[in-house]
Design a protein around this motif. Structure first.
Motif, PDB file in Angstrom:
ATOM      1  N   ALA A  30       0.808  -1.223   0.000  1.00  0.00           N
ATOM      2  CA  ALA A  30       0.000   0.000   0.000  1.00  0.00           C
ATOM      3  C   ALA A  30       0.843   1.276   0.000  1.00  0.00           C
ATOM      4  O   ALA A  30       0.300   2.367   0.043  1.00  0.00           O
ATOM      5  N   ASP A  31       2.138   1.155  -0.085  1.00  0.00           N
ATOM      6  CA  ASP A  31       3.022   2.314  -0.143  1.00  0.00           C
ATOM      7  C   ASP A  31       3.587   2.425  -1.561  1.00  0.00           C
ATOM      8  O   ASP A  31       4.165   1.453  -2.065  1.00  0.00           O
ATOM      9  N   PRO A  32       3.421   3.580  -2.225  1.00  0.00           N
ATOM     10  CA  PRO A  32       3.899   3.706  -3.612  1.00  0.00           C
ATOM     11  C   PRO A  32       5.388   3.421  -3.787  1.00  0.00           C
ATOM     12  O   PRO A  32       5.779   2.803  -4.783  1.00  0.00           O
ATOM     13  N   THR A  33       6.215   3.824  -2.834  1.00  0.00           N
ATOM     14  CA  THR A  33       7.656   3.578  -2.973  1.00  0.00           C
ATOM     15  C   THR A  33       7.952   2.088  -2.888  1.00  0.00           C
ATOM     16  O   THR A  33       8.721   1.548  -3.696  1.00  0.00           O
ATOM     17  N   LEU A  37       9.580  -0.227  -5.751  1.00  0.00           N
ATOM     18  CA  LEU A  37      10.779  -1.028  -5.499  1.00  0.00           C
ATOM     19  C   LEU A  37      10.543  -2.490  -5.862  1.00  0.00           C
ATOM     20  O   LEU A  37      11.388  -3.118  -6.517  1.00  0.00           O
ATOM     21  N   LEU A  38       9.413  -3.040  -5.454  1.00  0.00           N
ATOM     22  CA  LEU A  38       9.131  -4.438  -5.763  1.00  0.00           C
ATOM     23  C   LEU A  38       9.049  -4.663  -7.269  1.00  0.00           C
ATOM     24  O   LEU A  38       9.505  -5.690  -7.775  1.00  0.00           O
ATOM     25  N   ARG A  39       8.492  -3.711  -7.988  1.00  0.00           N
ATOM     26  CA  ARG A  39       8.416  -3.827  -9.459  1.00  0.00           C
ATOM     27  C   ARG A  39       9.818  -3.862 -10.056  1.00  0.00           C
ATOM     28  O   ARG A  39      10.101  -4.644 -10.962  1.00  0.00           O
ATOM     29  N   LEU A  40      10.713  -3.043  -9.533  1.00  0.00           N
ATOM     30  CA  LEU A  40      12.084  -2.986 -10.044  1.00  0.00           C
ATOM     31  C   LEU A  40      12.901  -4.219  -9.662  1.00  0.00           C
ATOM     32  O   LEU A  40      13.864  -4.561 -10.349  1.00  0.00           O
ATOM     33  N   LEU A  41      12.506  -4.883  -8.588  1.00  0.00           N
ATOM     34  CA  LEU A  41      13.330  -5.970  -8.056  1.00  0.00           C
ATOM     35  C   LEU A  41      13.065  -7.324  -8.708  1.00  0.00           C
ATOM     36  O   LEU A  41      13.431  -8.362  -8.147  1.00  0.00           O
ATOM     37  N   ASN A  42      12.472  -7.326  -9.899  1.00  0.00           N
ATOM     38  CA  ASN A  42      12.419  -8.564 -10.676  1.00  0.00           C
ATOM     39  C   ASN A  42      13.830  -8.964 -11.090  1.00  0.00           C
ATOM     40  O   ASN A  42      14.082 -10.117 -11.401  1.00  0.00           O
ATOM     41  N   THR A  43      14.724  -7.980 -11.118  1.00  0.00           N
ATOM     42  CA  THR A  43      16.152  -8.238 -11.305  1.00  0.00           C
ATOM     43  C   THR A  43      16.879  -7.602 -10.135  1.00  0.00           C
ATOM     44  O   THR A  43      16.367  -6.697  -9.487  1.00  0.00           O
TER      45      THR A  43
END
Length: 128
Positions: A30-33, A37-43
């Motif tokens: 529920a936190d945009p940051t 971060l989770l979206r970016l951490l696929n790598t």
């Protein structure tokens, strides 16, 4: 919190424990940051790289990563002096993708239809 690989109730009603765990994960998302971060951490990425890609300070990114790591949603490994972070679950990555896909529709006022469900208020329904 760690995800379990218990498929006995996937698609079923779910247990109170499952609903509690799901609510905890959704609370962290529920936190945009943290979502970004989770979206970016696929790598794998380090804190410096992540800070350059999100609108947050280095200390804020580090705090968010720490919280996600404590919850078992990201893992870290040391490479020399750097810590590299990565999402821990394909299910979680899919949840993030679905949430962002839903948000894209909402932001761009694209109707969400599910079977015979009524369109959102304020949107026109165009039969095929």
């Amino acid at each position: 919190m760690h995800a379990r690989d218990n498929k006995s109730d996937v698609g079923g009603e779910g247990s109170d424990e499952q609903y509690g765990a799901a609510a905890e994960v959704l609370g962290l998302l529920a936190d945009p940051t943290r979502l970004h971060l989770l979206r970016l951490l696929n790598t794998e990425h380090d804190v410096t790289t992540l800070t350059g890609k999100v609108e947050a300070s280095r200390s804020s990114v580090s705090q968010h990563l720490g919280r996600l790591r404590l919850a078992g949603l990201v893992q870290a490994r040391r490479e020399g002096r750097r810590m590299l972070y990565r999402i821990t679950s394909d299910h979680l990555a899919g949840l993030v993708d679905e949430a962002l896909g839903y948000a894209y529709h909402a932001v761009h006022d694209i109707p969400h239809h599910r079977g015979d469900a009524a369109p959102r208020p304020g949107t026109a329904h165009h039969p095929d």
